[in-house]
Scaffold this active site. Sequence first.
Site, short mmCIF file in Angstrom:
data_model
loop_
_atom_site.label_atom_id
_atom_site.label_comp_id
_atom_site.label_asym_id
_atom_site.label_seq_id
_atom_site.Cartn_x
_atom_site.Cartn_y
_atom_site.Cartn_z
N ASP A 112 12.33 -18.85 -40.78
CA ASP A 112 12.89 -19.45 -39.56
C ASP A 112 13.58 -20.77 -39.88
O ASP A 112 13.30 -21.40 -40.91
CB ASP A 112 11.77 -19.72 -38.54
CG ASP A 112 11.16 -18.44 -38.03
OD1 ASP A 112 11.83 -17.39 -38.11
OD2 ASP A 112 10.01 -18.49 -37.55
N1 URA Z 1 6.57 -16.03 -39.95
C1 URA Z 1 7.16 -16.85 -39.03
O1 URA Z 1 6.73 -16.90 -37.90
N2 URA Z 1 8.22 -17.55 -39.42
C2 URA Z 1 8.72 -17.54 -40.67
O2 URA Z 1 9.69 -18.23 -40.95
C3 URA Z 1 8.09 -16.71 -41.60
C4 URA Z 1 7.01 -15.95 -41.22
#
Ligand code: URA
Length: 240
Positions: free
Chosen positions: A102
Amino acid sequence: MERLQKVIAQYGYCSRRKAEEFIQQGKVKVNGKVISELGTKVNYEDTIMVEGNVLAKKEEKVYYLLNKPRNVVSTVSDEHGRKTVLDLLDTPIRVYPVGRLDYDTTGVLLLTNDGELTNLLTHPKNHVEKTYIAKIEGIMQKRDLEKLCAGVIIDGKKTSKAQARIKKIDKKKNTSLVEVCIHEGRNHQVKKMFEAIGYSVSKLKREKFSFLTTVGLKSGEYRMLNTKEVKKLYNEVKGN
Ligand code: URA
């Protein structure tokens, strides 16, 4: 720019000496034009034809391990003009991220132009282990963590078994640090898993992707994988 005969040899068509002969015999075209001068310089964007054969670009495989900072998207372009992970790499070779982190998630992100390895590493059947450290709002209860480990429903589907442990509790700040290891790679999986047991994640870092960690890399720094590491990654996922 490189000498034409060197580039022909690098494409693996023939030896450099043989390439010189072809050039002098007028058997080499660059962008449609016969080149018979030995010193001519070309680059890899030029279309080179030898004896009527267009030389195919043989792209070497490269592998980068990035310690992704916050506020960078892990796609190759962003419709909102935000910084992407590719902006952090200084490479002429087109690479793309293996899976996604993310915008606000930090940590291990692999980038490569090796499509085969990407597919193997991201295919759910291969269960590649990913370890995250999550900062959680509130005091994590053991019984809640047990639920998370057993599997919780996110987006209508149960997550597979995970491992998790509490690393630190800060009663004053009312926060907890939790390590969680998952073998899937669903969208926003870790945040949604915590949401499913009633907690919100305020910070998330991927500590490990398979055996790869960010050790030695500051935020935003990257390094190339060595041949041994690439082999080891293949070994982890092949034959599953
Ligand atoms: N899980 C999440 O919620 N975000 C990420 O970036 C990676 C795994």
